[in-house]
Design an enzyme around this catalytic site. Structure first.
Site, short mmCIF file in Angstrom:
data_model
loop_
_atom_site.label_atom_id
_atom_site.label_comp_id
_atom_site.label_asym_id
_atom_site.label_seq_id
_atom_site.Cartn_x
_atom_site.Cartn_y
_atom_site.Cartn_z
N ASP A 228 -2.25 -7.74 13.17
CA ASP A 228 -1.36 -7.43 12.04
C ASP A 228 -1.23 -9.08 12.21
O ASP A 228 -0.42 -9.68 12.75
CB ASP A 228 -0.93 -6.42 11.75
N ARG B 287 1.16 -1.02 0.15
CA ARG B 287 0.06 0.10 -0.17
C ARG B 287 0.79 1.49 -0.35
O ARG B 287 1.90 1.58 0.74
CB ARG B 287 -0.90 0.33 1.30
N ASP C 278 2.26 -10.00 10.91
CA ASP C 278 3.30 -10.09 11.95
C ASP C 278 2.64 -11.01 13.57
O ASP C 278 3.93 -11.14 14.19
CB ASP C 278 2.81 -8.37 12.91
N THR D 231 -0.70 7.89 -0.80
CA THR D 231 -2.11 7.65 -1.17
C THR D 231 -3.07 6.28 -1.33
O THR D 231 -3.86 6.64 -1.45
CB THR D 231 -2.14 7.06 -3.01
#
Ligand code: RB5
Length: 366
Positions: free
Chosen positions: A357, A261, A360, A265
């Site tokens: 996450d 990502r 992670d 933006t």
């Protein structure tokens, strides 16, 4: 606001008169179903057409009219996400919104005249959902709907979301949500859950008869036919599910898609893509443990389609409604399988309650 209108022959006149009454307002209408009052038109066809469009958010609301309004309501309510309410007066029209948050209003063209129909529609449109205790009740309906096994016979074109209520899956999901679960156990359970979910994702694989000899006699058995499956994890968290799936479908080929990502933006960008050469002939399962905003999933599906993939499903452990809607909007042909549909995304894009996450937690990189 976009409203899809639909009728059978018996509801055509009332539908036309409601459509006229909406002209000139800020409402954009779409017209589906019967083209006139003369030729018989089956109400389920109009109900499934309009209902599917509302369910996949092509339209905000729908109005369906048949002779009594009953058939339209029965048919439209078969579509997951649809709450179709039959109203015969302004009060029930208003309450259909205030208490039931009905996204489709059904009317009876042989029971309700044009003037009354318009008044009912206005009452329904101008009312507001009251939330609180009514939200709890609606949530019960949605979670029943989500837990119900899919029949696989949903109307053509309606997006499919399949959730899993199997106790083993729910138990293991509970453990991986716990922030005290170790990396080792988290990793093992993600593989196990992915493996268990494969049973459902492969339910519709075609079989062909094959002759074998048992120690006793010759018999015909079923064998999976065709080119079978490609598993496509989205890097990196998707990797955590692959081995669990391969235990059940060891001949599947594995492609990889890397998407990051852009921090500026927030748009997803591809940085790696390697898919099996015959991807167009395979049933493709894109895997990512978390379906959050849906941005990466949509980008991955775009990419797989651009390489010739057609039969695509998406497998996630935990999904947010926002991600489900985004994928269903962009790719209504893709079935989403998820072990749990959670409440919402927080301001940072994390699924709530979620599990944090997944990458992670799988790789111990916090
Ligand atoms: C059609 O004759 C009629 O049965 C239909 O419009 C509807 O009322 C069904 O519920």
């Amino acid at each position: 606001m976009r409203i899809a209108l639909g009728s059978d022959h018996a509801g055509f006149n009332l539908k036309s008169c409601i459509e006229k009454s909406l002209h000139g307002s800020s409402v954009i209408t779409g017209d589906f179903g019967a083209k006139g009052p003369e030729n018989p038109f089956d109400y389920p066809d109009a109900a499934f057409d309009v209902g599917s469009r509302v369910a996949r958010k092509e339209y905000d609301l729908g109005i369906l009219v048949c002779g009594t309004g009953i058939g339209m309501s029965i048919a439209a309510n078969k579509i997951p996400g649809i709450r179709a309410a039959l109203a015969y007066d302004e009060e029930t029209g208003k309450l259909a919104r205030e208490h039931n948050d009905a996204n489709i209003l059904t009317l009876g063209g042989r029971k309700t005249d044009c003037e009354s129909g318009i008044r009912i529609v206005r009452a329904w449109l101008s009312a507001e959902f009251q939330g609180s205790r009514h939200s709890d009740r609606i949530r019960k309906i949605s979670s029943f709907e989500e837990r119900s096994p899919s029949t696989g016979n949903e109307p053509e074109g309606s997006p499919r979301l399949v959730t899993f209520d199997h106790p083993l899956i729910q138990h293991k999901i509970g453990i991986i949500r716990n922030k005290h679960t170790s990396v080792k156990v988290f990793r093992e359970l993600v593989q196990e859950i992915a493996g268990l979910m494969v049973y459902e994702t492969t339910r519709n694989l075609p079989l062909e008869p094959v002759t074998v000899e048992t120690p006793i006699t010759t018999t015909t058995v079923s064998s999976i036919s065709g080119k079978k499956i490609a598993i496509v994890p989205i890097l990196r968290a998707g990797l955590g599910m692959v081995d669990g799936m391969l235990q059940l479908i060891p001949n599947a080929k594995v492609g990889h898609i890397g998407i990051y990502r852009d921090p500026g933006t927030l748009e997803p960008h591809e940085y790696y893509c390697k898919l099996p050469g015959d991807i167009g002939e395979r049933d493709i399962i894109i895997v990512d443990p978390m379906l959050a905003t849906g941005g990466s999933a949509v980008a991955a599906i775009d990419l797989v389609k651009s390489k010739g993939g057609t039969k695509i499903s998406l497998l996630s452990l935990i999904a947010a409604p926002e991600g489900v809607s985004r994928v269903q909007d962009k790719h209504p042909d893709v079935t989403i399988f998820t072990a749990a549909l959670d409440s919402h995304l927080d301001d940072h894009g994390y699924i709530v309650p979620g599990l944090g996450d997944a990458g992670d937690r799988l790789f111990g990189t916090r």
